[in-house]
Design an enzyme around this catalytic site. Structure first.
Site, PDB file in Angstrom:
ATOM      1  N   ASP A  49       0.841  -1.202   0.000  1.00 40.04           N
ATOM      2  CA  ASP A  49       0.000   0.000   0.000  1.00 40.04           C
ATOM      3  C   ASP A  49       0.881   1.258   0.000  1.00 40.04           C
ATOM      4  O   ASP A  49       0.616   2.233  -0.705  1.00 40.04           O
ATOM      5  CB  ASP A  49      -0.913  -0.008   1.229  1.00 40.04           C
ATOM      6  CG  ASP A  49      -1.652  -1.334   1.365  1.00 40.04           C
ATOM      7  OD1 ASP A  49      -2.342  -1.712   0.410  1.00 40.04           O
ATOM      8  OD2 ASP A  49      -1.505  -1.996   2.409  1.00 40.04           O
TER       9      ASP A  49
ATOM     10  N   HIS B   7      -4.627  -3.223   6.531  1.00 41.46           N
ATOM     11  CA  HIS B   7      -4.421  -3.519   5.104  1.00 41.46           C
ATOM     12  C   HIS B   7      -5.761  -3.981   4.536  1.00 41.46           C
ATOM     13  O   HIS B   7      -6.041  -5.165   4.433  1.00 41.46           O
ATOM     14  CB  HIS B   7      -3.358  -4.599   4.902  1.00 41.46           C
ATOM     15  CG  HIS B   7      -3.354  -5.113   3.489  1.00 41.46           C
ATOM     16  ND1 HIS B   7      -2.969  -4.336   2.424  1.00 41.46           N
ATOM     17  CD2 HIS B   7      -3.745  -6.298   2.967  1.00 41.46           C
ATOM     18  CE1 HIS B   7      -3.112  -5.034   1.308  1.00 41.46           C
ATOM     19  NE2 HIS B   7      -3.600  -6.225   1.603  1.00 41.46           N
TER      20      HIS B   7
HETATM   21  P1  NAX Z   1      -2.249 -18.330  -3.784  1.00 38.78           P
HETATM   22  O1  NAX Z   1      -3.606 -18.897  -3.570  1.00 38.78           O
HETATM   23  O2  NAX Z   1      -1.652 -18.293  -5.144  1.00 38.78           O
HETATM   24  O3  NAX Z   1      -1.222 -19.119  -2.856  1.00 38.78           O
HETATM   25  C1  NAX Z   1      -1.466 -19.417  -1.524  1.00 38.78           C
HETATM   26  C2  NAX Z   1      -0.693 -20.673  -1.185  1.00 38.78           C
HETATM   27  O4  NAX Z   1      -0.802 -20.894   0.213  1.00 38.78           O
HETATM   28  C3  NAX Z   1      -1.230 -21.938  -1.883  1.00 38.78           C
HETATM   29  O5  NAX Z   1      -0.166 -22.599  -2.530  1.00 38.78           O
HETATM   30  C4  NAX Z   1      -1.770 -22.766  -0.725  1.00 38.78           C
HETATM   31  O6  NAX Z   1      -1.622 -24.159  -0.934  1.00 38.78           O
HETATM   32  C5  NAX Z   1      -0.920 -22.278   0.428  1.00 38.78           C
HETATM   33  N1  NAX Z   1      -1.480 -22.493   1.755  1.00 38.78           N
HETATM   34  C6  NAX Z   1      -2.780 -22.434   2.148  1.00 38.78           C
HETATM   35  N2  NAX Z   1      -2.897 -22.747   3.441  1.00 38.78           N
HETATM   36  C7  NAX Z   1      -1.653 -22.983   3.891  1.00 38.78           C
HETATM   37  C8  NAX Z   1      -1.123 -23.369   5.157  1.00 38.78           C
HETATM   38  N3  NAX Z   1      -1.921 -23.594   6.180  1.00 38.78           N
HETATM   39  N4  NAX Z   1       0.206 -23.547   5.253  1.00 38.78           N
HETATM   40  C9  NAX Z   1       1.023 -23.364   4.200  1.00 38.78           C
HETATM   41  N5  NAX Z   1       0.585 -23.021   2.975  1.00 38.78           N
HETATM   42  C10 NAX Z   1      -0.739 -22.837   2.823  1.00 38.78           C
HETATM   43  O7  NAX Z   1      -2.290 -16.886  -3.116  1.00 38.78           O
HETATM   44  P2  NAX Z   1      -1.285 -15.657  -3.354  1.00 38.78           P
HETATM   45  O8  NAX Z   1      -1.733 -14.865  -4.500  1.00 38.78           O
HETATM   46  O9  NAX Z   1       0.111 -16.166  -3.317  1.00 38.78           O
HETATM   47  O10 NAX Z   1      -1.606 -14.768  -2.053  1.00 38.78           O
HETATM   48  C11 NAX Z   1      -1.289 -15.217  -0.767  1.00 38.78           C
HETATM   49  C12 NAX Z   1      -1.924 -14.311   0.288  1.00 38.78           C
HETATM   50  O11 NAX Z   1      -1.424 -12.996   0.195  1.00 38.78           O
HETATM   51  C13 NAX Z   1      -3.443 -14.177   0.160  1.00 38.78           C
HETATM   52  O12 NAX Z   1      -4.013 -14.304   1.450  1.00 38.78           O
HETATM   53  C14 NAX Z   1      -3.627 -12.771  -0.346  1.00 38.78           C
HETATM   54  O13 NAX Z   1      -4.877 -12.226   0.012  1.00 38.78           O
HETATM   55  C15 NAX Z   1      -2.494 -12.079   0.341  1.00 38.78           C
HETATM   56  N6  NAX Z   1      -2.087 -10.763  -0.185  1.00 38.78           N
HETATM   57  C16 NAX Z   1      -1.694  -9.822   0.703  1.00 38.78           C
HETATM   58  C17 NAX Z   1      -1.233  -8.575   0.313  1.00 38.78           C
HETATM   59  C18 NAX Z   1      -0.793  -7.556   1.317  1.00 38.78           C
HETATM   60  O14 NAX Z   1      -0.482  -6.446   0.879  1.00 38.78           O
HETATM   61  N7  NAX Z   1      -0.733  -7.811   2.624  1.00 38.78           N
HETATM   62  C19 NAX Z   1      -1.201  -8.203  -1.111  1.00 38.78           C
HETATM   63  C20 NAX Z   1      -1.198  -9.370  -2.035  1.00 38.78           C
HETATM   64  C21 NAX Z   1      -2.080 -10.531  -1.617  1.00 38.78           C
HETATM   65  O15 NAX Z   1      -3.395 -10.255  -2.017  1.00 38.78           O
END
Ligand code: NAX
Length: 328
Positions: A159, A187
């Protein structure tokens, strides 16, 4: 030779993980002279894809990469961890209520907090990226009573970077000319990007903009809703920019903010600026020698006050919700 720093990444097989791991292994997270060991945590369904990414990491022959461990055990993944990037989370799916979302994430971040508590190195630094990032960080922190609370942080650096880019564009300056920008609060769409203390090429940014309508109706919503705009355009959520912000966050935490500037981090509130103690909210911070301090003494005008309060109010509601669900 230096002992490698152990960096744990959860959700390693996801899209942010894919954009993040190569940058860590190439030395951009901690420095060009710091060897790293990567511990990748995934759920069982994600292990195979993580192994594929590990093969590609091998194929880069990064001189600083001293090993990769892939596991679905949090205890193993956080064993000896110096830096933990908690990226994996349960996304909100259609029809999901907030309580369900918080519960599902409580089931992830509670146990990971405990695993950090029990296994990580004494100098552990945690960045939570997975959403809802601030409250997930709070849940993890509350499950790690032996770790100092200030080691748990949530990412608002994306952000922050988005706001700098928008402001630079508006004023026709380079991003390097923009200093002392602040993201306050959560956020989420309620976050408040504050330019009243920001400086642009040494001048006050709000005075340089001199357009409150642009601020209220363009700048703030553009920054706050940028994630949705990326999804709309790209058909997928921000990944490379999120990974970049995670690298920036940890790099700044470890290596310090520049003289005359600060950054934004979601951190446990000490009560500064009327933000209730204990919640994880974004503040302006300076960092030095691996520690951070909230920038004190900023005058908060009415325009800013109401927006900070609204975002903090949302964080209080999230905290109360996870409390009543028994997640903290
Ligand atoms: P993806 O869905 O591509 O990847 C998430 C991965 O996490 C998957 O491979 C899944 O198998 C794994 N996972 C799920 N539960 C798990 C657990 N208990 N232990 C270990 N791995 C686990 O998501 P992606 O685009 O990589 O985003 C990841 C996270 O970042 C999401 O929650 C998203 O909302 C968040 N974001 C946060 C941002 C921020 O500024 N704070 C911005 C970007 C993003 O939106």
């Amino acid at each position: 030779t230096r002992t490698p720093v152990t960096v744990t990444v959860t959700g390693a097989a996801g899209q942010i993980g894919y954009a993040l791991l190569f940058r860590i292994a190439s030395g951009q997270l901690l420095g060009a002279d710091v060897p790293v060991k990567l511990n990748l945590l995934e759920i069982p369904q994600g292990l195979k894809a993580a192994e594929g990414t590990a093969m590609e990491l091998d194929d880069c022959a990064f001189p600083l990469l001293r090993g990769i461990e892939i596991t679905d055990s949090a205890d193993k993944a956080f064993d000896g961890a110096n830096v933990a990037l908690l990226v994996g989370a349960r996304p909100r799916t259609a029809g999901m209520e907030r309580g369900d979302l918080l519960s599902a994430n409580g089931g992830i971040f509670g146990p990971q907090g405990k695993a950090i508590n029990d296994n990580a190195a004494d100098d552990i630094k945690v960045l939570v990226v997975g959403n809802p990032a601030n409250t997930n960080a709070l849940i993890a922190q509350q499950h790690a009573p032996d770790v100092p609370a200030d080691r748990f942080t949530a990412m608002t650096r994306l952000d922050h970077n988005r706001a700098i880019a928008q402001l630079a564009k508006k004023l026709g300056v380079t991003v390097e000319d923009v200093k002392k920008l602040t993201i306050w609060g959560n956020h989420s769409a309620t976050q408040y990007p504050d330019i009243f203390h920001a400086e642009v090429a040494g001048k006050n940014a709000a005075e340089a903009v001199n357009d409150e309508k642009w601020l209220a109706e363009d700048f703030i919503p553009t920054v706050a809703k940028r994630g949705a705009a990326i999804i709309e355009a790209r058909g997928a959520s921000s990944a490379a920019s999120a990974a970049n912000a995670a690298v920036d966050h940890v790099h700044t935490w470890v290596n310090g903010t520049a003289e005359g500037d600060w950054t934004s981090m979601g951190i446990v509130s000490d009560g500064s600026y009327g933000v209730p103690e204990g919640i994880i909210s974004s503040f302006p911070v300076t960092t030095r020698d691996g520690r951070f301090e909230i920038v004190q003494g900023l005058e908060i005008n009415d325009f800013s006050r109401s927006r900070i309060d609204a975002s903090v109010h949302e964080l209080i509601e999230e905290r109360d919700a996870v409390r009543s669900l028994g997640l903290i």
